[in-house]
Design a protein around this motif. Sequence first.
Motif, PDB file in Angstrom:
ATOM      1  N   TRP A 199       0.844  -1.209   0.000  1.00 25.92           N
ATOM      2  CA  TRP A 199       0.000   0.000   0.000  1.00 25.92           C
ATOM      3  C   TRP A 199       0.874   1.252   0.000  1.00 25.92           C
ATOM      4  O   TRP A 199       0.621   2.206  -0.738  1.00 25.92           O
ATOM      5  N   ARG A 200       1.944   1.245   0.810  1.00 22.22           N
ATOM      6  CA  ARG A 200       2.793   2.437   0.919  1.00 22.22           C
ATOM      7  C   ARG A 200       3.529   2.698  -0.386  1.00 22.22           C
ATOM      8  O   ARG A 200       3.732   3.861  -0.773  1.00 22.22           O
ATOM      9  N   GLN A 201       3.916   1.653  -1.096  1.00 22.67           N
ATOM     10  CA  GLN A 201       4.605   1.845  -2.359  1.00 22.67           C
ATOM     11  C   GLN A 201       3.715   2.574  -3.353  1.00 22.67           C
ATOM     12  O   GLN A 201       4.180   3.437  -4.104  1.00 22.67           O
ATOM     13  N   ASN A 202       2.439   2.254  -3.359  1.00 21.18           N
ATOM     14  CA  ASN A 202       1.505   2.963  -4.241  1.00 21.18           C
ATOM     15  C   ASN A 202       1.415   4.433  -3.868  1.00 21.18           C
ATOM     16  O   ASN A 202       1.301   5.302  -4.754  1.00 21.18           O
ATOM     17  N   ALA A 203       1.465   4.739  -2.568  1.00 18.51           N
ATOM     18  CA  ALA A 203       1.434   6.140  -2.146  1.00 18.51           C
ATOM     19  C   ALA A 203       2.683   6.875  -2.618  1.00 18.51           C
ATOM     20  O   ALA A 203       2.615   8.040  -3.029  1.00 18.51           O
ATOM     21  N   PHE A 204       3.845   6.204  -2.562  1.00 21.49           N
ATOM     22  CA  PHE A 204       5.071   6.799  -3.103  1.00 21.49           C
ATOM     23  C   PHE A 204       4.918   7.084  -4.591  1.00 21.49           C
ATOM     24  O   PHE A 204       5.257   8.168  -5.078  1.00 21.49           O
TER      25      PHE A 204
ATOM     26  N   PRO B  66       6.597   7.530   7.205  1.00 26.55           N
ATOM     27  CA  PRO B  66       5.722   8.699   7.147  1.00 26.55           C
ATOM     28  C   PRO B  66       6.427   9.960   6.670  1.00 26.55           C
ATOM     29  O   PRO B  66       7.625  10.152   6.904  1.00 26.55           O
ATOM     30  N   THR B  67       5.664  10.810   6.024  1.00 26.86           N
ATOM     31  CA  THR B  67       6.141  12.154   5.706  1.00 26.86           C
ATOM     32  C   THR B  67       6.160  12.999   6.971  1.00 26.86           C
ATOM     33  O   THR B  67       7.091  13.767   7.214  1.00 26.86           O
TER      34      THR B  67
ATOM     35  N   THR C 297       1.618  12.518   0.264  1.00 22.91           N
ATOM     36  CA  THR C 297       2.201  12.658   1.597  1.00 22.91           C
ATOM     37  C   THR C 297       1.419  11.774   2.564  1.00 22.91           C
ATOM     38  O   THR C 297       0.206  11.599   2.437  1.00 22.91           O
ATOM     39  N   VAL C 298       2.152  11.226   3.537  1.00 18.44           N
ATOM     40  CA  VAL C 298       1.544  10.299   4.501  1.00 18.44           C
ATOM     41  C   VAL C 298       1.823  10.789   5.921  1.00 18.44           C
ATOM     42  O   VAL C 298       2.976  10.923   6.330  1.00 18.44           O
ATOM     43  N   GLY C 299       0.760  11.065   6.649  1.00 20.35           N
ATOM     44  CA  GLY C 299       0.869  11.393   8.065  1.00 20.35           C
ATOM     45  C   GLY C 299       0.681  10.145   8.901  1.00 20.35           C
ATOM     46  O   GLY C 299      -0.037   9.226   8.507  1.00 20.35           O
ATOM     47  N   PHE C 300       1.323  10.107  10.064  1.00 22.80           N
ATOM     48  CA  PHE C 300       1.305   8.906  10.890  1.00 22.80           C
ATOM     49  C   PHE C 300       1.050   9.259  12.343  1.00 22.80           C
ATOM     50  O   PHE C 300       1.686  10.162  12.900  1.00 22.80           O
TER      51      PHE C 300
END
Length: 337
Positions: free
Chosen positions: A27-32, A174-175, A37-40
Amino acid sequence: MSTSSVQAGLPLSTIPIFTTVQAYREWRQNAFLDQKTVGFVPTMGALHDGHLALVKRSLAANDLTVVSIFVNPAQFAPHEDLATYPRTLPNDLALLADLKHLPSPSSPPRTPSALFLPSVQEMYPSGISQEVGRQSGTFVEVKGYGEQMEGRSRPTFFRGVATVVTKLFNIIQPTNAYFGQKDIQQGLLLRRLVTDLHMAHPAPERLHIVPTARDPASGLALSSRNAYLSEAERRTAPALYAALQAAARAWDAGESKARCVRGAVDVLEAAARAGAAEGVEVKVDYVEMNDPGTFEVLGEEARREEAPVVLSAAVWVGRTRLIDNIVLGDTRGMIMG
């Protein structure tokens, strides 16, 4: 409905749930690839308005928001409350599902994008014991920063925190990451960790400390452990914040450190006397003033221009240990507004 919830036998959820590192990383690779941007927001569950305030900060600032729920054995000493720590997953999911942020009138609302819900085995492939001497595998320590303040009362706590957060940062990438001021030593120590280890996800300036969420009526800092408090104990517990406020007023009035700390202890001792009438026992663990950069105890000769200063305290109310703090002085660059 998340198919991962069904497959894992978890409560139904509108938020995708990832229980393995491999599934989350896909899932995270698709966001890259989508340049999102990813908040955690890392949590141990038993969510309350303090956690939700952190998630709202993330929703407002990031394309995607990930929340983790993991009760970390490595930060509980053998005598602490790992087995009884509150676990409320169905309610946690419901609270997260209700959160929305509208970036603009023309944009779709942002909601939590994913929940990372790993098992102990997933997070500690080599196994984990609450006894440090029996542990094997890789652990992380931030030398010189974990022995003061909370570390004096909980000697292995920050080793467990640093280890699990390093793992989570490596997994989540996370960003931005969000932590509450109630656990201010944790947030500042983790900034040191990501600086020293040259982490890019998050970079040190993207590890945000958010002001403590409090009960609007009493000022009590919101905490999952507040669920342990009886009704009488809940009436007594706000004395902790009142004590810190008394010390802060004395500091602002030019009193010495000793007088400030004594003023806070006086408030707590008065609360102990009042609580005793209701069968509530109050014990002071510590009241102290520390440098936010080194965590060293502030000297009696400290001058006001040396602020900011972390004024913190821990008390036992019945069998529940509560912590809180106030930062004195200029907090810009240290705590989010």
